[in-house]
Design an enzyme around this catalytic site. Structure first.
Site, short mmCIF file in Angstrom:
data_model
loop_
_atom_site.label_atom_id
_atom_site.label_comp_id
_atom_site.label_asym_id
_atom_site.label_seq_id
_atom_site.Cartn_x
_atom_site.Cartn_y
_atom_site.Cartn_z
N ASP A 27 0.86 -1.15 -0.04
CA ASP A 27 0.10 0.02 0.10
C ASP A 27 1.07 1.34 0.01
O ASP A 27 2.12 1.06 0.07
CB ASP A 27 -0.98 0.05 1.24
CG ASP A 27 -2.25 0.90 1.05
OD1 ASP A 27 -2.15 1.74 0.07
OD2 ASP A 27 -3.13 0.73 1.58
C1 BGC Z 1 -5.11 3.10 0.53
C2 BGC Z 1 -5.46 2.21 -0.50
C3 BGC Z 1 -5.36 2.71 -1.90
C4 BGC Z 1 -3.87 3.38 -2.21
C5 BGC Z 1 -3.67 3.73 -3.50
C6 BGC Z 1 -3.86 3.83 0.05
O1 BGC Z 1 -3.72 5.02 0.97
O2 BGC Z 1 -4.83 2.63 1.76
O3 BGC Z 1 -6.54 1.47 -0.30
O4 BGC Z 1 -5.51 1.65 -2.94
O5 BGC Z 1 -3.77 4.37 -1.20
O6 BGC Z 1 -4.48 5.13 -3.58
#
Ligand code: BGC
Length: 759
Positions: free
Chosen positions: A297
């Site tokens: 993530d």
């Molecule tokens: C979130 C994810 C998301 C990613 C990309 C992160 O902060 O936890 O769920 O897919 O950002 O935007």
């Protein structure tokens, strides 16, 4: 003993052999390509950067595309161009620019672009946004869910994007958690069923087809129960709970074919999941047989040393994460991952074998989504966008999710639906604002920018005006969700004098991730004060809640004449609310979570039987009223003795004895009466959505085998123990017994197989 060994071998082979794909054309293509790549090019493929890295003064720069894609060989990109959503043609142009650069590099490897299209194409102008998952689960309608995923595919893929960071497979066991709305609720089975319907919608037409996108199941694993309730913070999960609650939906997702996995930013029992070889390689890749790519993530490798403090610096963090099994790093704002990983490979601290495995997985996903055939948006792709049926689907899903929680009887008539020609006063902070209907990931990450919502979308006040006629609707604005002024209350009370009903719209504004952290679950004091002031008018007050989690509303429940929970119902949510209030539609949503009454008594519906007397929620899991009445006949079973290989057929006739047609969500619960691990009070083992006309009777059927009754025991085996079970459907119950076929070969098989199944 010999039998046992043979059996173990057979079982092991079954798992490893069944999971192994044969070496196909794609594998050959990838292996050939891999053979031509340098260490740097391989590490480049494992690096994902956010689009802002390629931008200067608000514009994407050719020189920066060239620098990162050609010089560094960056394999993947994510995120958005501007502060707001972009049009389909802007997206297509961007993707073309990116792929033109990628294909000009020696190995011609297209970039895999990923986006968060969480409840529709979040970042595309004018896209259709559906209810958030929490509402979708309340609809109990798998078919509509599947169709909404298909609509999302059309709108994402029309832009030329083939990878969606969705669906969420977390099981919401912590109501404070700010991402509660992104989940399918508190029950593991519900999460697995709805989540896999979305995966099928995304992928089942063949990934090369322009009617598909690769899914990304997230956040693997145990993200949704942070011990302190705050986003991205540690979880402490017992082994049994891990295997009973959190793992099964992910296992089902992988069996369904999910192509990619995003990792949980938090930790389990002190180990950050990004650093856990046991979870990423041992469990996910080896035991579950996951063949796709594993992406971190946002900034989560940096997080390992900056926040979790399990590494001293970035280099060590990269080493831990990649050796644990991470294939791609969403770095995403610099090339620190690239630089450190190249160095780690050269020094032998990360093996070439590990790199080759990661890059093979990445290239295979690129191959599977057809990027090597055509890296651009396909001809005619834009035509898939904005079909009217997507909008009506958004309406139907919102309608079927909305859950009627209270409907008092006034003068011997239910207060809802409101009488025709009524004069209503609409008020409350959620009455005239779009972001409360949409929540996170709505045209922007936080969903908060009202001016970026498409014009066609109505607020609750506007939809009620449309429905009842402007002259029958007054409005008393309340500006803030956290504060109310005496003048606002005064105006509301004054205008109430002419009204037959007050529609009081309460809840939460939109928020995403850490921005939605709260310290208490209660509805803010200012909103409780508005409700109390509204009750003082003596008029029937109907409370409408638009919120992402079950805010405690205990203090305002008794005096409310009606309570309607709309969750985050999306683009057509206000229309659906207005239609339910006015009675042109009947509500049919069922709670996908326990609506707690006291913030100090958070007990889930499937807590151990020992907790039964403490299960005193405001409304239980599965609760939801209708405008009609349904009568359940006695439950009919094909047998009251289920055997190891047998199937229990459960039938119940349900009659709509009220005077209007309506849909109904039917939940099948089963309780294991005695087990060596304190059995849960009950477990959801099936659900269906049926439409029953007034006066009509429908038969609803379920099939159960002993596997559906299994639980995880103290040795972490999935077992079904002999004994009595109780089936619950509506207000009816029936009992049956499970008798394993003692001494039979099948029974021995069953035990061993199920031991292995636990993974
Ligand atoms: C979130 C994810 C998301 C990613 C990309 C992160 O902060 O936890 O769920 O897919 O950002 O935007």
């Amino acid at each position: 003993m010999k039998f046992f060994i043979l059996l173990t071998l057979a079982v092991t082979c079954f798992y490893s052999c069944a999971k192994q794909n044969t070496f196909d054309e794609g594998d050959k293509f990838v292996a050939d390509l891999l053979g031509k790549m340098t260490i740097e090019e391989k590490v480049g493929q494992m690096t994902q950067l956010t689009l802002s890295v390629f931008m200067k003064e608000g514009k994407v720069q050719d020189s920066l595309l060239e620098k990162y894609i050609v010089n560094y060989g960056i394999g993947s990109m994510l995120n958005v161009m501007g502060p707001g959503p972009s049009s389909v043609s802007e997206w297509q142009t961007l993707i073309k620019r990116i792929q033109d650069v990628a294909l000009s590099a020696p190995n011609k490897i297209p970039v895999l672009y990923g986006i968060d299209a969480i409840h529709g194409a979040t970042y595309t102008k004018n896209s259709v946004l559906f209810p958030h998952n929490i509402g979708i689960a309340a609809s109990r309608n798998i078919d509509l869910t599947y169709q909404s995923a298909k609509a999302t595919v059309a709108e994402v893929r029309s832009a030329g994007i083939r990878w969606n960071f969705d669906p969420v497979f977390g099981v919401a066991r912590e109501p404070l958690w700010s991402r509660f709305e992104e989940t399918f609720g508190e029950d593991s089975y519900l999460v697995g069923e709805f989540g896999t319907a979305v995966i099928r919608g995304y992928e089942d037409e063949g990934l090369k087809n322009k009617t598909a996108v690769a899914s990304c199941i997230k956040h693997y694993l145990g993200y949704s129960m942070p011990a302190i309730g705050k986003d991205r913070t540690p979880a402490y999960i017992s082994d049994i709970m891990f295997h009973e609650i959190f793992l099964p939906p992910f296992k089902k997702a992988i069996e369904t074919g999910a192509k990619t996995v995003m990792v949980n930013s938090g930790s389990i029992n002190g180990v950050p999941v990004h650093a856990s070889k046991k979870l990423l390689t041992g469990l996910l890749k080896e035991k579950l047989g996951f063949k796709g790519l594993v992406v971190t993530d946002w900034e989560d490798i940096l997080f390992l040393y900056r926040e979790h403090k399990v590494a001293h610096n970035n280099r060590e963090a990269v080493k831990i994460a990649v050796n644990a099994g991470i294939d791609m790093s969403m770095v995403p704002e610099d090339v620190s991952f690239y630089t450190d990983l190249v160095d780690l490979v050269k020094s032998g601290e990360v093996s070439m074998e590990r790199i080759n495995d990661a890059v093979t997985r990445i290239l295979k996903v690129k191959y599977d989504v057809g990027l090597f055939d055509n890296a651009y948006a396909e001809e005619g792709a834009a035509d898939m966008f904005g079909k009217p049926k997507f909008d009506s689907l958004a309406y139907t899903l919102a309608l079927e999710s909305i859950t009627l929680l209270k409907n008092d009887t006034l003068k011997s008539k239910p207060v809802l639906p409101i009488k025709s020609n009524a004069n209503v006063l609409v008020t409350g902070p959620a009455a005239n604002i779009l972001n409360t209907l949409h929540g996170s990931w709505s045209y922007t990450w936080q969903g908060e920018k009202e001016n970026l919502y498409p014009e066609r979308i109505l607020t609750i006040k506007e939809a009620i005006q449309d429905k009842l006629g402007a002259k029958n609707v007054q409005f008393a604005p309340v500006k803030s969700f956290m504060k109310t002024t005496p003048a606002e209350i005064k105006t509301m009370q004054r205008k109430a004098a002419q009204a037959d009903y007050l529609i009081l719209c309460l809840g939460e504004k939109s928020y995403a991730e850490g921005h939605g952290n709260i310290d208490e679950l209660d509805l803010p004091q200012s909103q409780i004060a508005i409700a109390k002031a509204a009750y003082k008018t003596g008029k029937p007050v109907i409370v409408v809640l638009t919120q992402g989690r079950p805010l405690i509303v205990r203090e305002i429940v008794d005096q409310a004449a009606g309570i309607v929970l709309a969750y985050r119902p999306g683009n057509r949510g206000a229309d659906a609310i207005a239609d339910i209030l006015s009675g042109s539609e009947s509500p049919s949503g069922k709670l996908p979570f326990t609506y707690h009454k006291h913030s100090g008594n958070i007990v889930m519906y499937d807590a151990p039987k020992r907790c039964e007397k403490h299960y005193r929620p405001q409304w239980p899991f599965g609760f939801g009223l209708s405008y009609t009445q349904f009568e359940y006949d006695d439950i009919k079973l094909n047998t009251t003795e289920l055997s190891t290989t047998g199937t229990l057929e459960i039938k119940v006739e349900i009659t709509n004895i009220g005077n209007r047609d309506s849909k109904l969500g039917v939940d099948l619960f089963i309780s294991d009466e005695v087990a060596r691990i304190i059995p849960p009070m009950k477990k959801l083992r099936g659900f269906q959505k049926v439409f029953i006309k007034s006066g009509e009777t429908k038969t609803v059927e379920f099939s159960i085998t002993k596997d559906d009754l299994a639980f995880v025991n103290d040795d972490l085996q999935r077992v079904t123990e002999e004994g009595k079970f109780i089936i619950m459907l509506g207000d009816k119950q029936a009992e049956f017994y499970y008798f394993p076929d003692k001494n039979s070969e099948e029974n021995a098989m069953f035990k061993e197989t199920d031991t292995d199944k636990i993974i």
